[in-house]
Design a protein around this motif. Structure first.
Motif, PDB file in Angstrom:
ATOM      1  N   ALA A  57       0.819  -1.210   0.000  1.00  0.00           N
ATOM      2  CA  ALA A  57       0.000   0.000   0.000  1.00  0.00           C
ATOM      3  C   ALA A  57       0.853   1.261   0.000  1.00  0.00           C
ATOM      4  O   ALA A  57       0.463   2.271  -0.586  1.00  0.00           O
ATOM      5  N   HIS A  58       1.989   1.238   0.679  1.00  0.00           N
ATOM      6  CA  HIS A  58       2.749   2.480   0.873  1.00  0.00           C
ATOM      7  C   HIS A  58       4.182   2.417   0.382  1.00  0.00           C
ATOM      8  O   HIS A  58       4.891   3.416   0.462  1.00  0.00           O
ATOM      9  N   GLY A  59       4.652   1.273  -0.066  1.00  0.00           N
ATOM     10  CA  GLY A  59       6.072   1.134  -0.401  1.00  0.00           C
ATOM     11  C   GLY A  59       6.837   0.696   0.832  1.00  0.00           C
ATOM     12  O   GLY A  59       6.387   0.911   1.964  1.00  0.00           O
ATOM     13  N   PHE A  60       7.990   0.050   0.608  1.00  0.00           N
ATOM     14  CA  PHE A  60       8.702  -0.590   1.714  1.00  0.00           C
ATOM     15  C   PHE A  60       9.133   0.405   2.789  1.00  0.00           C
ATOM     16  O   PHE A  60       8.886   0.224   3.977  1.00  0.00           O
ATOM     17  N   ILE A  61       9.766   1.505   2.366  1.00  0.00           N
ATOM     18  CA  ILE A  61      10.312   2.451   3.345  1.00  0.00           C
ATOM     19  C   ILE A  61       9.194   3.172   4.082  1.00  0.00           C
ATOM     20  O   ILE A  61       9.218   3.302   5.308  1.00  0.00           O
ATOM     21  N   GLN A  62       8.164   3.576   3.325  1.00  0.00           N
ATOM     22  CA  GLN A  62       7.066   4.303   3.956  1.00  0.00           C
ATOM     23  C   GLN A  62       6.328   3.411   4.963  1.00  0.00           C
ATOM     24  O   GLN A  62       5.876   3.890   6.000  1.00  0.00           O
ATOM     25  N   HIS A  63       6.252   2.098   4.667  1.00  0.00           N
ATOM     26  CA  HIS A  63       5.576   1.192   5.610  1.00  0.00           C
ATOM     27  C   HIS A  63       6.277   1.220   6.964  1.00  0.00           C
ATOM     28  O   HIS A  63       5.633   1.288   8.008  1.00  0.00           O
ATOM     29  N   TRP A  64       7.613   1.159   6.942  1.00  0.00           N
ATOM     30  CA  TRP A  64       8.332   1.150   8.220  1.00  0.00           C
ATOM     31  C   TRP A  64       8.282   2.512   8.887  1.00  0.00           C
ATOM     32  O   TRP A  64       8.320   2.603  10.105  1.00  0.00           O
ATOM     33  N   LYS A  65       8.178   3.572   8.069  1.00  0.00           N
ATOM     34  CA  LYS A  65       8.001   4.906   8.667  1.00  0.00           C
ATOM     35  C   LYS A  65       6.637   5.016   9.330  1.00  0.00           C
ATOM     36  O   LYS A  65       6.475   5.697  10.335  1.00  0.00           O
ATOM     37  N   ASN A  66       5.632   4.337   8.744  1.00  0.00           N
ATOM     38  CA  ASN A  66       4.276   4.400   9.295  1.00  0.00           C
ATOM     39  C   ASN A  66       4.155   3.721  10.649  1.00  0.00           C
ATOM     40  O   ASN A  66       3.170   3.923  11.352  1.00  0.00           O
ATOM     41  N   VAL A  67       5.147   2.889  10.981  1.00  0.00           N
ATOM     42  CA  VAL A  67       5.060   2.146  12.239  1.00  0.00           C
ATOM     43  C   VAL A  67       4.966   3.110  13.423  1.00  0.00           C
ATOM     44  O   VAL A  67       4.228   2.879  14.371  1.00  0.00           O
ATOM     45  N   VAL A  68       5.697   4.209  13.366  1.00  0.00           N
ATOM     46  CA  VAL A  68       5.601   5.203  14.445  1.00  0.00           C
ATOM     47  C   VAL A  68       4.894   6.449  13.916  1.00  0.00           C
ATOM     48  O   VAL A  68       5.000   6.765  12.744  1.00  0.00           O
ATOM     49  N   PRO A  69       4.165   7.170  14.793  1.00  0.00           N
ATOM     50  CA  PRO A  69       3.523   8.413  14.373  1.00  0.00           C
ATOM     51  C   PRO A  69       4.571   9.437  13.954  1.00  0.00           C
ATOM     52  O   PRO A  69       5.662   9.485  14.542  1.00  0.00           O
ATOM     53  N   SER A  70       4.225  10.249  12.957  1.00  0.00           N
ATOM     54  CA  SER A  70       5.207  11.224  12.486  1.00  0.00           C
ATOM     55  C   SER A  70       4.994  12.570  13.175  1.00  0.00           C
ATOM     56  O   SER A  70       3.949  12.817  13.774  1.00  0.00           O
ATOM     57  N   GLY A  71       6.013  13.413  13.111  1.00  0.00           N
ATOM     58  CA  GLY A  71       5.894  14.786  13.584  1.00  0.00           C
ATOM     59  C   GLY A  71       6.000  14.965  15.085  1.00  0.00           C
ATOM     60  O   GLY A  71       5.393  15.860  15.658  1.00  0.00           O
ATOM     61  N   LEU A  72       6.772  14.099  15.751  1.00  0.00           N
ATOM     62  CA  LEU A  72       6.973  14.274  17.193  1.00  0.00           C
ATOM     63  C   LEU A  72       8.406  14.715  17.440  1.00  0.00           C
ATOM     64  O   LEU A  72       9.258  14.629  16.558  1.00  0.00           O
TER      65      LEU A  72
END
Lengths: 305, 80
Positions: free
Chosen positions: A186-201
């Protein structure tokens, strides 16, 4: 209440031992069918592996055959078994997969989740059918095969393949990999692992958050493993514990009549009740496993942070 | 009469589907809480057995399990 006899030297009825022998897998040293060792792995068939094979073959033949037959007929109205099959398939697709996974990927993930459901529900249900016990009774009174025959080797009580932690762990491992594949698709390999944690903290938060999220990732399949296996094993232990009253009381009062009496008055009604409950649990546990798999896959696809 | 019954069944099924759809996240969170405590506590116990440090890894594992489990619950609760 159901403690094993005190002291290992006692020769009487030991409910703990009997129950464990019934619910656990048979020993690899005395397999039902001997198979060669490949790459250091002994492929010999034990009780639970036999059940797995039976379930897998039966499902494959039954579902492929009925679907092919349905596709070959001229009118698009299913009849008989196919009718029920279609209702289940539609229920799972529309009320489990679709709301969780979303419209775009529903056809990608429905087959996997359907396979899970049919396999688990059949394996669970087969554990409730005392086919080995019936076979044993037939052997004892009619066939009279010798001690080393296949019938006597499979006879270790009824077996629920999904009551074995290794089986459910394998199923949960598939779920774990499916989550990663779903996120990657759904998001590509790298983006999937980035999605694991919330962004912008703020960055110090990530020092705590990344390990917690990674552990959460491992915990999900673990919870799936334990829940299914423990539930399937638990029901059987309850039934066997209640049934062992018969032998405990016979031994206690040195009279078969006492055991049979307790069996008829207490054990039998209770076991009927627990078995009825088990029928519900068979369905509910298969359903929960598929639902959670769909939810996890959906979480990897529809990221809300 | 049969039309009414069909309507009732259809409504029941619809409501069941809706409940199922909404119960998904709650089921996930609760199972994750139990699973996290069991898994991390179990790993801690095994580490204790291996390194002879009883009970420190067990305690740490249980605490960590609670942290991870409650974090997952919090995520499910405050999603919307």
């Amino acid at each position: 209440m159901m403690m094993p006899d005190e002291g290992s030297e006692s020769v009487g009825f030991n409910p703990g031992e009997v129950i464990i022998e019934h619910v656990s897998n048979s020993s690899i040293d005395h397999p039902i069918f001997e198979l060669p060792t490949v790459l250091g792995i002994n492929f010999s068939v034990t009780k639970h592996v036999l059940m797995l094979w039976i379930v897998a073959v039966l499902l494959f033949v039954l579902i492929t055959w009925s679907t092919r037959k349905y596709l070959k007929q001229d009118r698009p109205i299913p009849t008989g078994f196919m009718n029920g099959l279609e209702a289940v398939v539609q229920f799972i697709r529309d009320s489990i997969v679709l709301p969780n996974v979303g419209k775009k990927f529903v056809n990608t993930w429905t087959p996997l989740i359907l396979t899970f459901f049919f396999f688990i529900v059949t394996a669970n249900a087969f554990g409730l059918i005392p086919m080995f016990e019936v076979l044993g009774a037939v052997d004892r009174f009619i066939l009279h095969t010798d001690h080393e025959s296949i019938i006597n080797r499979v006879l270790h009580g009824g077996a629920t393949a999904t009551g074995n932690y290794n089986v459910t762990a394998a199923l949960a491992l598939i779920t774990f990999l499916a989550i990663i594949v779903a996120g990657t698709k759904a998001h590509g390999f790298i983006q999937h692992w980035k999605n694991v944690v919330p962004s912008g903290l703020a960055w110090p938060v990530y020092i705590i958050l990344i390990p917690i999220e990674l552990m959460g990732m491992l915990v999900k399949p673990f919870a799936l493993t334990m829940r299914l296996a423990a539930n399937m094993m638990g029901g059987h232990i309850a039934i066997l514990a209640i049934l062992s009253f018969v032998f405990i009381f016979s031994e206690m009062f040195q009279s078969v009549l006492a055991g049979v009496g307790v069996g008829l008055v207490v054990s039998l009604p209770l076991v009927v009740g627990v078995s009825a409950l088990e029928i519900i649990i068979v369905l509910v546990q298969a359903y929960v496993f598929t639902l959670l798999t769909a939810v996890f896959i959906g979480m990897a696809i529809n990221v809300h942070h | 009469m049969s039309g009414q019954r069909d309507h009732f069944l259809a409504k029941s099924l619809e409501s069941l589907q809706e409940n199922i759809r909404r119960s998904g996240p709650a089921a996930t969170a609760s199972y994750t809480l139990v699973g996290a405590v069991l898994l991390l506590g179990g790993i801690g116990y095994l580490l204790d057995q291996w390194l002879m440090t009883s009970p420190w890894f067990l305690l740490g594992g249980l605490l960590l399990g609670m942290v991870v489990g409650f974090y997952e619950i919090a995520k499910a609760v405050w999603k919307r």
